[in-house]
Design an enzyme around this catalytic site. Structure first.
Site, mmCIF file in Angstrom:
data_model
loop_
_atom_site.group_PDB
_atom_site.id
_atom_site.type_symbol
_atom_site.label_atom_id
_atom_site.label_comp_id
_atom_site.label_asym_id
_atom_site.label_seq_id
_atom_site.Cartn_x
_atom_site.Cartn_y
_atom_site.Cartn_z
ATOM 1 N N LYS A 22 0.858 -1.212 0.000
ATOM 2 C CA LYS A 22 0.000 0.000 0.000
ATOM 3 C C LYS A 22 0.885 1.250 0.000
ATOM 4 C CE LYS A 22 -1.767 1.534 4.006
ATOM 5 N NZ LYS A 22 -1.465 2.943 4.327
ATOM 6 N N ASN A 23 1.899 1.261 0.879
ATOM 7 C CA ASN A 23 2.692 2.477 1.057
ATOM 8 C C ASN A 23 3.750 2.682 -0.016
ATOM 9 O OD1 ASN A 23 1.072 3.032 3.189
ATOM 10 N ND2 ASN A 23 2.582 2.549 4.766
ATOM 11 N N ARG A 92 -5.015 10.483 4.190
ATOM 12 C CA ARG A 92 -3.957 11.486 4.351
ATOM 13 C C ARG A 92 -2.926 11.408 3.236
ATOM 14 N NH1 ARG A 92 -2.181 13.602 7.759
ATOM 15 N NH2 ARG A 92 -0.067 13.015 7.169
ATOM 16 N N CYS A 116 -5.358 12.370 12.325
ATOM 17 C CA CYS A 116 -6.023 11.063 12.282
ATOM 18 C C CYS A 116 -5.851 10.469 13.677
ATOM 19 C CB CYS A 116 -5.411 10.173 11.205
ATOM 20 S SG CYS A 116 -3.814 9.536 11.663
ATOM 21 N N ARG A 121 -0.120 14.751 12.706
ATOM 22 C CA ARG A 121 0.437 14.444 11.388
ATOM 23 C C ARG A 121 0.459 15.668 10.461
ATOM 24 N NH1 ARG A 121 -1.431 8.672 9.616
ATOM 25 N NH2 ARG A 121 0.463 8.822 8.378
ATOM 26 N N ASP A 124 4.083 20.191 7.450
ATOM 27 C CA ASP A 124 4.923 21.390 7.358
ATOM 28 C C ASP A 124 6.229 21.141 6.613
ATOM 29 O OD1 ASP A 124 5.119 19.880 9.939
ATOM 30 O OD2 ASP A 124 6.988 21.011 10.066
ATOM 31 N N GLN A 125 6.765 19.932 6.717
ATOM 32 C CA GLN A 125 8.044 19.649 6.020
ATOM 33 C C GLN A 125 7.844 19.572 4.510
ATOM 34 O OE1 GLN A 125 11.002 19.480 7.905
ATOM 35 N NE2 GLN A 125 9.522 20.245 9.381
ATOM 36 N N ASP A 304 4.742 0.882 12.138
ATOM 37 C CA ASP A 304 3.543 0.205 11.614
ATOM 38 C C ASP A 304 3.429 -1.239 12.091
ATOM 39 O OD1 ASP A 304 3.452 1.844 8.352
ATOM 40 O OD2 ASP A 304 2.914 2.489 10.367
ATOM 41 N N ILE A 326 7.613 7.557 17.000
ATOM 42 C CA ILE A 326 7.255 8.262 15.763
ATOM 43 C C ILE A 326 5.964 9.054 15.914
ATOM 44 C CG2 ILE A 326 6.724 7.993 13.303
ATOM 45 C CD1 ILE A 326 9.565 7.165 13.852
ATOM 46 N N ARG A 396 -8.720 -0.701 4.492
ATOM 47 C CA ARG A 396 -7.868 0.306 3.862
ATOM 48 C C ARG A 396 -6.508 -0.276 3.522
ATOM 49 N NH1 ARG A 396 -7.539 5.882 6.881
ATOM 50 N NH2 ARG A 396 -6.156 6.051 5.093
HETATM 51 C C1 EPZ Z 1 4.159 7.093 6.327
HETATM 52 O O1 EPZ Z 1 3.330 8.099 6.862
HETATM 53 C C2 EPZ Z 1 3.273 5.868 6.202
HETATM 54 N N1 EPZ Z 1 2.178 6.140 5.268
HETATM 55 C C3 EPZ Z 1 2.730 5.498 7.583
HETATM 56 O O2 EPZ Z 1 1.964 4.302 7.443
HETATM 57 C C4 EPZ Z 1 3.906 5.222 8.513
HETATM 58 O O3 EPZ Z 1 3.424 4.947 9.803
HETATM 59 C C5 EPZ Z 1 4.830 6.457 8.564
HETATM 60 O O4 EPZ Z 1 5.246 6.808 7.211
HETATM 61 C C6 EPZ Z 1 6.078 6.218 9.399
HETATM 62 O O5 EPZ Z 1 6.780 5.121 8.861
HETATM 63 C C7 EPZ Z 1 2.437 6.120 3.936
HETATM 64 O O6 EPZ Z 1 3.556 5.875 3.503
HETATM 65 C C8 EPZ Z 1 1.276 6.386 3.021
HETATM 66 P P1 EPZ Z 1 5.993 10.551 8.401
HETATM 67 P P2 EPZ Z 1 3.845 9.632 6.872
HETATM 68 O O7 EPZ Z 1 5.846 11.784 7.584
HETATM 69 O O8 EPZ Z 1 4.749 9.864 5.740
HETATM 70 C C9 EPZ Z 1 5.983 13.979 11.679
HETATM 71 C C10 EPZ Z 1 0.105 2.912 7.719
HETATM 72 O O9 EPZ Z 1 -0.352 2.372 8.719
HETATM 73 N N2 EPZ Z 1 5.892 14.908 10.543
HETATM 74 O O10 EPZ Z 1 7.168 9.658 8.166
HETATM 75 O O11 EPZ Z 1 2.636 10.494 7.021
HETATM 76 C C11 EPZ Z 1 4.756 13.086 11.800
HETATM 77 O O12 EPZ Z 1 3.747 13.738 12.553
HETATM 78 C C12 EPZ Z 1 0.569 4.352 7.771
HETATM 79 O O13 EPZ Z 1 0.263 2.348 6.595
HETATM 80 C C13 EPZ Z 1 5.845 16.283 10.784
HETATM 81 O O14 EPZ Z 1 5.864 16.730 11.937
HETATM 82 O O15 EPZ Z 1 4.676 9.673 8.208
HETATM 83 C C14 EPZ Z 1 5.309 11.869 12.515
HETATM 84 O O16 EPZ Z 1 5.345 12.137 13.905
HETATM 85 C C15 EPZ Z 1 0.277 4.961 9.134
HETATM 86 N N3 EPZ Z 1 5.760 17.141 9.726
HETATM 87 C C16 EPZ Z 1 6.734 11.765 11.968
HETATM 88 O O17 EPZ Z 1 7.056 13.057 11.434
HETATM 89 C C17 EPZ Z 1 5.750 16.699 8.420
HETATM 90 O O18 EPZ Z 1 5.695 17.532 7.496
HETATM 91 C C18 EPZ Z 1 6.906 10.741 10.862
HETATM 92 O O19 EPZ Z 1 5.865 10.954 9.939
HETATM 93 C C19 EPZ Z 1 5.801 15.305 8.194
HETATM 94 C C20 EPZ Z 1 5.876 14.435 9.267
#
Ligand code: EPZ
Length: 416
Positions: A22-23, A92, A116, A121, A124-125, A304, A326, A396
């Site tokens: 999926k990811n 998302r 969520c 989540r 900003d980055q 995950d 995380i 999902r």
């Molecule tokens: C990806 O989400 C995955 N989703 C998530 O899988 C997974 O849990 C996550 O990476 C961590 O491995 C997809 O790939 C579609 P992050 P993502 O940006 O990219 C913070 C599942 O169950 N952050 O790596 O949204 C964020 O809040 C899902 O399949 C910011 O603060 O996660 C988190 O605490 C759930 N600002 C941390 O960084 C930003 O701009 C890591 O988030 C971006 C992220």
């Protein structure tokens, strides 16, 4: 709303095939926005999130053809660079259209995804990186409005490792003028799968899979055919289900090379694991030993898989300490596991799980995708019946879940 009725007890045994990830599929489908040529993806999983993404792309003017697990996208007629709230709020990962739309069209209007169950989540980055590449971005009425004549290469540094942030910026950089360097990049295998597809489309990318990714912008990209990589989290989830039930399961069309941290922990728990180029075989003969885990970005133990391991630890021998580093609220499954008789104490981002000889079946509620998987695993080992509510969360991210579990001897059925 659908529910899953599970009769606890059977040891899982047999063989199932793992689906496409999926990811990996979600960012890959967005990569098709970067070219006027058709792009074909094979081994695409049949998941609700995939359906949502295809609807989102179609309403932008992308032609979508789907034959079984093969999807062809033609963004030649892309004319509406907008991702509306009613679609984005359900998934998302829709934010992944932002980078490609700005790069290809010079503009985008993408609804903010909103939080969520597992956390705020923010994105900003993603925004900071695109601004550094010259996009003018305003966030108004819940939408990200981005505009640029043409993105230009920049040196980007994300404040934390972000998977979709890295993916969004890498896709945008493919068509920027000059070189972009992404430092502190995510190293997840799904980032590498995306980079491999982009390179096959004519992009010039090096360093994917490391924490420094270099992209030389090009004028345009062309079509390709790309096979989605196996889903390592689906793989890990079924390994946990087999381990918890004392089972003997072979997973095909997948490999352990993306799951070292998870395989190590399962072996520490007492499982015997054999791995090959395209299979993993797990045998768990006796009660598992509790294993402590700490989630972190790849290649460390994946967040995950945290909920699934908490489920294992509820019936293992001993005490496990789980640290979730995380997401700020990824213990929603704990209170539901406690309803099944688990002994779990949460203190901030730490959970202490005291293994018990058995859980008792009950009605529980799924809150997010991986929490749902955790409740299913617990239901497979609990005495009596467990009814998992709100299993749309499961649909999902897990393709044909009850069919695959039934093929392994589980007694599960979907009730409306
Ligand atoms: C990806 O989400 C995955 N989703 C998530 O899988 C997974 O849990 C996550 O990476 C961590 O491995 C997809 O790939 C579609 P992050 P993502 O940006 O990219 C913070 C599942 O169950 N952050 O790596 O949204 C964020 O809040 C899902 O399949 C910011 O603060 O996660 C988190 O605490 C759930 N600002 C941390 O960084 C930003 O701009 C890591 O988030 C971006 C992220």
């Amino acid at each position: 709303m659908d529910k899953l009725l599970i009769e606890g007890g059977p040891r899982l045994a047999g063989e199932i095939a793992i689906s496409g990830a999926k990811n990996a599929a979600l960012p890959l489908l967005c990569a098709a926005l970067l070219t006027r040529d058709p792009v074909t993806f094979t081994h695409v999983p049949d998941l609700n999130d995939i359906g949502t993404m295809l609807r989102l792309l179609a309403q932008m003017g992308v032609k979508v053809e789907r034959e079984g697990s093969t999807v062809t996208l033609d963004a030649g007629g892309l004319d509406t660079p907008v991702a509306p709230y009613e679609l984005v709020k359900t998934m998302r990962a829709s934010i992944l259209v932002l980078g490609p739309l700005v790069a290809r069209m010079g503009e985008a209007r993408v609804s903010l995804p909103g939080g969520c169950a597992i956390g705020a989540r923010p994105v900003d980055q993603h925004i900071k990186g695109l601004q550094a590449m010259g996009a003018e971005i305003a966030v108004e009425q819940g939408y990200v409005h981005a505009r640029t004549a043409r993105l230009k290469g920049a040196r980007l540094f994300t404040d934390m490792v972000t998977v979709t942030g890295t993916e969004n910026l890498m896709m945008a950089a493919c068509l920027a003028a000059g070189e972009t360097v992404i430092e502190n990049a995510a190293r997840e295998p799904e980032v590498v799968d995306l980079a491999n597809c982009l390179v096959a489309m004519g992009a010039r990318i090096s360093g994917a899979g490391t924490d420094v990714i270099r992209i030389q912008g090009v004028e345009s990209l062309h079509g390709t055919t790309h096979r989605i990589m196996p889903d390592r989290i689906e793989t890990g989830t079924y390994l946990c289900a087999a381990a918890a039930t004392g089972g003997d399961v072979r997973l095909t069309g997948t490999s352990a090379c993306y799951l070292d941290a998870v395989v190590d922990k399962l072996m520490d728990a007492g499982c015997e694991i054999e791995t090959g180029r395209d299979f993993i075989h797990l045998h768990a003969s006796r009660r598992l030993t509790a294993v402590s885990i700490r989630t972190a970005p790849y290649p460390a133990f994946p967040t995950d898989m945290q909920a699934q391991f908490m489920a294992i630890n509820t019936v293992a021998e001993g005490t496990a300490v789980i640290r979730e580093t995380i997401f700020e609220n990824r213990y929603m499954h704990a209170v539901e596991l406690i309803r099944l008789g688990a002994d779990i104490r949460i203190d901030g981002n730490t959970a202490v799980v005291q293994g018990k000889p058995a859980l008792e079946g009950a009605t529980v509620m799924a809150t997010d995708l991986r929490a749902s998987a955790s409740l299913v695993i617990a239901g497979l080992v609990a005495r009596g019946e467990t009814l998992v509510e709100r299993i749309y969360h499961l649909d999902r991210g897990y393709e044909h879940l009850e069919q695959k579990l039934a093929a392994l001897g589980a007694r599960v059925r979907r009730v409306r």
